[in-house]
Every structure is written in structure tokens, then in C-alpha cells.
Design an enzyme around this catalytic site. Structure first.
Site, PDB file in Angstrom:
ATOM      1  N   HIS A  28      38.220  49.610 -75.630  1.00 32.52           N
ATOM      2  CA  HIS A  28      38.529  50.149 -74.301  1.00 32.52           C
ATOM      3  C   HIS A  28      39.646  51.187 -74.413  1.00 32.52           C
ATOM      4  O   HIS A  28      40.829  50.838 -74.346  1.00 32.52           O
ATOM      5  CB  HIS A  28      38.964  49.015 -73.369  1.00 32.52           C
ATOM      6  N   HIS A  68      42.013  43.907 -72.208  1.00 35.78           N
ATOM      7  CA  HIS A  68      41.004  44.774 -72.828  1.00 35.78           C
ATOM      8  C   HIS A  68      41.633  46.053 -73.370  1.00 35.78           C
ATOM      9  O   HIS A  68      41.115  46.657 -74.301  1.00 35.78           O
ATOM     10  CB  HIS A  68      39.898  45.110 -71.820  1.00 35.78           C
ATOM     11  N   HIS A 259      36.103  53.554 -69.568  1.00 36.92           N
ATOM     12  CA  HIS A 259      36.665  52.203 -69.596  1.00 36.92           C
ATOM     13  C   HIS A 259      36.395  51.450 -70.893  1.00 36.92           C
ATOM     14  O   HIS A 259      37.335  51.078 -71.594  1.00 36.92           O
ATOM     15  CB  HIS A 259      36.127  51.380 -68.422  1.00 36.92           C
ATOM     16  N   SER A 368      50.556  11.511 -55.383  1.00 32.41           N
ATOM     17  CA  SER A 368      49.308  10.931 -55.891  1.00 32.41           C
ATOM     18  C   SER A 368      49.260  10.932 -57.412  1.00 32.41           C
ATOM     19  O   SER A 368      48.746  10.003 -58.032  1.00 32.41           O
ATOM     20  CB  SER A 368      48.107  11.701 -55.340  1.00 32.41           C
ATOM     21  N   GLU A 395      46.129  25.214 -58.409  1.00 31.79           N
ATOM     22  CA  GLU A 395      45.917  24.594 -59.720  1.00 31.79           C
ATOM     23  C   GLU A 395      45.798  25.622 -60.844  1.00 31.79           C
ATOM     24  O   GLU A 395      46.340  25.432 -61.934  1.00 31.79           O
ATOM     25  CB  GLU A 395      44.646  23.713 -59.708  1.00 31.79           C
ATOM     26  N   HIS A 457      35.385  14.240 -55.113  1.00 30.69           N
ATOM     27  CA  HIS A 457      36.642  13.989 -55.810  1.00 30.69           C
ATOM     28  C   HIS A 457      36.477  13.095 -57.038  1.00 30.69           C
ATOM     29  O   HIS A 457      37.454  12.846 -57.740  1.00 30.69           O
ATOM     30  CB  HIS A 457      37.656  13.358 -54.851  1.00 30.69           C
ATOM     31  N   ARG A 504      43.562   5.752 -60.505  1.00 31.07           N
ATOM     32  CA  ARG A 504      44.126   5.456 -59.189  1.00 31.07           C
ATOM     33  C   ARG A 504      44.231   3.942 -59.013  1.00 31.07           C
ATOM     34  O   ARG A 504      45.188   3.440 -58.431  1.00 31.07           O
ATOM     35  CB  ARG A 504      43.234   6.035 -58.094  1.00 31.07           C
TER      36      ARG A 504
END
Length: 647
Positions: A28, A68, A259, A368, A395, A457, A504
Site C-alpha cells: 500500500h 496497511h 491505495h 457480576s 468490550e 447470554h 455464575r
């Protein structure tokens, strides 16, 4: 540098990139050609670095998120005098085992700060670098840590969702030491970015609490002025550099054709003529190379003004051993049923009290995942004298930022979410493994055992998917002692990330005897045996170990004796000697594996005569014991399966 102009310096970058891509017939060239002016000013006038000591702790970090355009980075490292990259390495761009790989691949001490290529990942890493600097500055002072992180990102990086997550958090935390160089060339692979994007960048970035500066990325004075302004910023800054991809190319500049493919011999002749570069491929005139080397030498002087900090791994290991041994003694005394996520929290109390470089966090699931203890202080906007990060519902950014935290120095990051949401983390987990970084992923709610939240879940395929990633340890402990041992291994795995999969629901405590030896290091070991002479092997991980032990006891009442193998880590078991693996697997012909997940990763252990008991469908919403019954994963189901195999 008196006989060497800005254009000479920038063109050295351009033509090394052009020539390397052309020789490789792959790569590139467009982005390095477009951003050469910006990076020339950055390295010449602002970047704090030392080619003679690339690991200097207080160096500025330069992250090429638009990976790249890797020849931009390799050219800069060669020109400024890093020993890691020679002109022959550049000539071997994209060839087997060349340090000049197609996309930058992290190599300690090389000047390549991180592995990039999947667009946007470098932005998350850069946030991690900047955050690490602020944390360490709060711990050790400005004389030891006072540097900046520069990240070069393109239009594509900013289309990726991770850019939103990471930049939003960086702005919230007021990471004033973070500067993004946005290569705003308005070109993507498919054509103009207007095909897919109409974002108002200024409004977007200002909404994140970032400063925003627009410049012409080919005007030396504008570049200098913008970078100068960032040096005293009060929050992170985006410098939008309006550039032309493939700058200098008469026929391809400003087009998508610049590119991702070589310019071509005929076009390169025209570029040389237009930019007044009459030199042969890979030939950098002595005066220009000397000027670049002087830039590298000048930067070295800055290191002498910094205090040096020594991070000793040996001392860390001693602290970890002391905490782990004490915790295992206590676990052998406390034999009440407890969820392994709670077991993890309990060992974290001791670890966070004794390990100041352990940096925790969670993606809005702290209560949790049980990832925060009373010995941790929250890192908040402008206040970095803490060791716990609220990542919010981000996340992907959390995982990428943790990579940056780990890469920066000797910080040990861990972050929590539900195992099912490892899908949101996966690209960054893969890069943790590829780079060999000590990043710890705390993944709770690890099976149908979470119950009523149901199939959205309840992870099914996730363990098998994670186990397929090279250089990643996936742990699924069955009780408190195994949880402690898995943390021990994860913390001592300096060149490998870990996933710790936690329940859990409450589990019994089959490991009721204190042993200094870390049995989880074996990957799999015998945890229960009903008789010296057996005819059946039951294998399980995590929450299914107690079910397998119960089944073994019931089978013994029917004169079918068996052993139970706890399998906390397939990766560690596969690394054991052939004799040990044979001892575990070959004692009986009949083998049954039990795990409340997809069984594909167990098939290699049970053999042709064995059975895998797992789940090959999505879960169910109901109290967890009912879900186990529905999927035939109870002790009675194991007994019935064993009886059928025996016939």
C-alpha cells in the site's frame, strides 16, 4: 540539515515506500506518500525517541493504526537509525520472515510498538498507551513518565466501531497526552469515502470531548503549528490532516488506485520526475540520510534528562507466590459451595492489595464479574492515581486498550465481561495472543449455568472458538483452588494472554487438600478415583467436574469404577509429555467428556470409542438446574451414557 529541505526528508519516506512496494509487487504505497510530510515534522520536531535504546520507558509512542501503510513506519525507523531495520530488510518487504511484514508486527526493541492491520485496533492500543503513561506518572512522577502517544489513523479506522468506543472513553478520561493524526484523504478501497460515510468529523470528535484541528497535511508550517498546540493540550486532540493519497503521482494521486497496489514502473518514473527525485530505487543520498540520522541522534539526548525506572519480574514472581500459597491454604479450609466468579474475587482481594501494577476493570459488569476489590481505587477523568477502570459497555475497546496497557511497560491488565461477549472482544484477544502479551480476560457467566437470562447470554461455541486461537490459555476452573491456580498461571505467563472462564452458579469444592504444587499447570489431572481398577474415564471442566464426580460415585454403586479428570486448560495439557498424556487418556478404552458447551474441542481426547456430552444448540431460559436436565448433562445422564457404552 542545512543542505537538506523538508521536501527532501519527506521524499525519502515516499520513495522507500514506493520502491519497496514495487519490488514486493504487493503493498500500500498511497498512505505513506500522503502522510510523509506530517511524519517528517513529527519525527524532526516533536517525537521523543531513542533509536539507540528503543525500550526507553519515557519515549513517546507512535502507533500506526492504519497498518496497511506499514512502509511509512519501516522507512522512518530505517532513516532515523534503528538497528532493527536495515535497507536490506526494506528490500525484503513482505517476504518470509522479514521484520518488514505486510502489516506491522510487534517486536520488542524494534520501534514497532504494536501489531496493527485490523483497522481501528491501533486507536484502542493508543488509548491504552496514553492511559498507562498517566497511571505511571501518578505513581512515579513526571520526571520518570512524561510522554505522549501519537496514533496515525485513516478513514477506515474511524469507520470501525472500535474507534467510537475507544475515543469516547479517552475523551471522558481527559487523556491530554493522546494525539491522533487523522489521514483525511477521503479515499477507501472501493472509491471515495462518500460512498459510505458522511460524518461531520468536527462535531463527532468534539462530542467525545476531544480538541479538533484541521490542517493541510502537505503544508509544513501548518503541521508544525498544529503539533505545537497539542503539546499543552488539556484533553486529547485530533489533527485532521487533509492529504492526497499517493501524493506526487500524476495519474493516481487522490484516487483509490493509489491505495493497495504498486504504482507501476511507468508511473514511478513520472513520480520521480514530478518530485525531482532522480535517484535509483532504495538509494537515499548521503546528505539526506545523514540529516535523518541527525534527527535520530538529536532525539537520543532527551533520554538523559529522564529518571529511569526498573521493573523487576523476579520480585513480582515472589509476591505472586506468597499470595497464591496463602490463598490455597485458606481454600482448603473453606469448603462451602461458592461460584468461581466469587472465588476469583476473593483471590483478587489479595492480589490487588499486593501487586500495584495490576490494573483491573470491567465492561459495565463489575458486580457480576466480581472484578473490583476494596483495595482498588477508580481511575476517573483527570485522576489517574488508581488501579481500576470502568470501561463502560465497550468490550472491544476494553480488550484493545488492555493490549496497549500491557505493551507500554510492565502493567498487568485484566478486564471482565460475560463469556458470551468474548465475541465483542475477539479481534483484540487474537492480537493479544499474536503479540504475546500478558492480558487477562475474566469471563464470567460461562455456560447454561447462568440460567434465566437465556440463549442470548449462554455461551455455547465460545470455549471451542477461544481454544482455537494460538498462544492463548483458556482456563475453566472447577472450584476455588483451581481458580487460584489459574490466576497464578495467568499472572506468571509473561508472553501469553489468558481467558479465565468463571461460573455464575455455586460449585462444591472437590480440591479439599492443600498442595503447594499447581496442578492446573498440568492442564488436566486426576481429581477423583472410585477404585484402583477402573474401566471408564470421565473428563470435565469447570462446573461439570462436580457432576462427573457425582456420576462416578453412582457408577461405583453399580460396580462400574472410574476416574474423573479435571481439565482446566486444554492448551497446557497438550503441552505435557507424551507419557503424561498417555497416563491420563489411555488407562481406559472408554472415555466420556462432559462440558456445558459445544463438544468439538473434546473429540480429540475421547477417541473413537468415547462419547462427548455437550450442547450443539442454543441454550434455554429457565432455572439453571432445569436447563442442565433439558440438555441431559446431569449425573444420571452420565451414568446412563456409561451403561450404554458398556453394553
Amino acid at each position: 540539515m542545512k543542505n537538506c529541505s523538508h521536501n527532501d526528508l519527506a521524499n525519502a519516506i515516499r520513495f522507500l515506500s514506493i520502491d519497496a512496494v514495487q519490488k514486493a509487487n504487493s503493498g500500500h504505497p498511497g498512505m505513506p506518500m500522503g502522510m510523509a510530510d506530517v511524519c517528517t515534522v513529527l519525527y524532526r520536531d516533536f517525537l521523543k525517541f531513542n533509536p539507540g535504546n528503543p525500550n526507553w520507558e519515557n519515549r513517546d509512542r507512535f502507533v500506526l493504526s492504519a497498518g496497511h501503510g506499514s512502509m511509512l513506519l519501516y522507512s522512518l525507523l530505517y532513516l532515523t537509525g534503528y538497528k532493527s531495520i536495515s535497507i536490506n530488510d526494506i528490500k525484503n518487504f513482505r517476504q518470509l520472515n522479514s521484520i518488514c511484514a505486510g502489516h506491522p508486527e510487534y517486536e520488542p526493541g524494534s520501534g514497532i510498538e504494536t501489531t496493527t492491520g485490523p483497522l481501528g485496533q491501533g486507536i484502542g492500543n493508543a488509548v491504552g498507551f496514553a492511559l498507562a503513561e498517566q497511571i505511571l506518572q501518578a505513581k512515579f512522577g513526571k520526571k520518570s513518565f512524561n510522554h505522549k502517544t501519537y496514533v496515525l489513523a485513516g478513514d477506515g479506522c474511524l469507520m470501525e466501531g472500535i474507534s467510537h468506543e475507544a475515543m469516547s472513553l479517552a475523551g471522558h478520561l481527559k487523556l491530554k497526552n493522546l494525539i491522533m493524526l487523522f489521514d483525511n484523504n477521503s479515499i477507501s478501497i472501493d472509491g471515495p469515502t462518500s460512498l459510505a460515510v458522511s460524518d461531520k468529523y468536527k462535531k463527532r470528535f468534539e462530542s467525545y470531548n476531544w480538541d479538533y484541528i484541521e490542517i493541510n497535511g502537505h503544508k509544513e508550517k501548518e503541521i508544525f503549528k498544529a503539533l505545537k498546540k497539542t503539546q499543552k493540550a488539556k484533553r486529547p486532540t485530533v489533527i485532521s490532516c487533509k492529504t492526497k493519497i499517493g501524493y506526487g503521482s500524476p495519474n493516481k494521486s487522490g484516487k483509490s488506485s493509489a491505495h493497495g497496489s504498486p504504482m507501476g514502473e511507468d508511473e514511478i518514473k513520472l513520480i520521480r520526475k514530478k518530485l525531482k527525485w532522480p535517484h535509483e530505487p532504495f538509494d537515499i543520498p548521503k546528505n539526506i540520510l545523514k540529516a535523518w540520522r541527525e534527527i535520530g541522534n538529536k532525539a537520543q539526548i532527551k533520554e538523559k534528562k529522564s529518571n529511569k525506572i526498573s521493573f523487576k519480574e523476579e520480585g513480582l514472581k515472589k509476591k505472586i507466590k506468597s499470595v497464591i500459597d496463602n490463598a490455597k491454604k485458606n481454600a482448603a479450609k473453606e469448603l462451602k459451595s461458592i461460584a468461581t466468579r466469587k472465588s476469583s474475587e476473593n483471590i483478587l482481594k489479595d492480589l490487588t492489595k499486593n501487586l500495584p501494577l495490576l490494573i483491573g476493570g470491567s465492561a459495565d459488569l463489575t458486580g457480576s464479574n466480581n472484578t473490583k476489590t476494596e483495595f482498588q481505587k477508580i481511575i476517573s477523568p483527570g485522576k489517574f492515581n488508581g488501579n481500576y477502570i470502568h470501561y463502560g459497555v465497550r468490550e472491544h475497546a476494553m480488550a484493545s486498550i488492555m493490549n496497549g496497557l500491557a505493551l507500554h511497560s510492565n502493567l498487568i491488565p485484566y478486564g471482565g465481561t460475560f463469556l458470551v461477549f468474548s465475541d465483542y472482544c475477539k479481534p483484540s484477544i487474537r492480537l493479544s495472543a499474536l503479540m504475546g502479551q500478558r492480558v487477562i480476560y475474566v469471563m464470567s457467566h460461562d455456560s447454561i449455568g447462568l440460567g434465566e437470562d437465556g440463549p442470548t447470554h449462554q455461551p455455547i461455541e465460545h470455549l471451542s472458538s477461544l481454544r482455537s486461537i494460538p498462544n492463548l490459555n483458556v482456563f475453566r476452573p472447577c472450584d476455588t483452588t483451581e481458580t487460584i491456580e489459574c490466576w497464578d498461571i495467568a499472572l506468571n505467563s509473561k508472553d501469553k494472554p489468558s481467558v479465565i472462564s468463571l461460573t455464575r452458579q455455586n460449585l462444591s469444592q472437590p480440591r479439599d487438600q492443600m498442595k503447594v504444587e499447581n496442578l492446573c499447570e498440568l492442564g488436566a489431572y486426576e481429581i477423583y478415583r472410585s477404585s484402583d481398577n477402573i474401566e471408564l474415564t470421565l473428563m470435565a471442566s469447570g462446573s461439570e467436574v462436580e457432576i462427573a464426580i457425582s456420576a462416578s460415585k453412582k457408577l461405583a454403586q453399580k460396580n462400574i469404577n472410574s476416574k474423573v479428570i479435571s481439565f482446566p486448560s486444554m492448551e497446557l495439557f497438550d503441552a505435557q509429555s507424551e507419557n503424561y498424556r498417555s497416563k491420563i487418556l489411555d488407562e481406559t478404552k472408554i472415555k466420556i467428556s462432559i462440558e456445558a458447551s459445544h463438544p468439538m474441542s473434546w473429540k480429540k481426547y475421547v477417541g473413537n470409542d468415547g462419547v462427548t456430552m455437550g450442547i450443539e444448540d442454543f441454550g434455554k431460559s429457565a432455572p439453571y438446574k432445569e436447563v442442565y436436565k433439558y440438555f441431559k448433562l446431569t449425573d444420571d445422564d452420565i451414568v446412563n451414557t456409561a451403561l450404554k457404552l458398556r453394553r
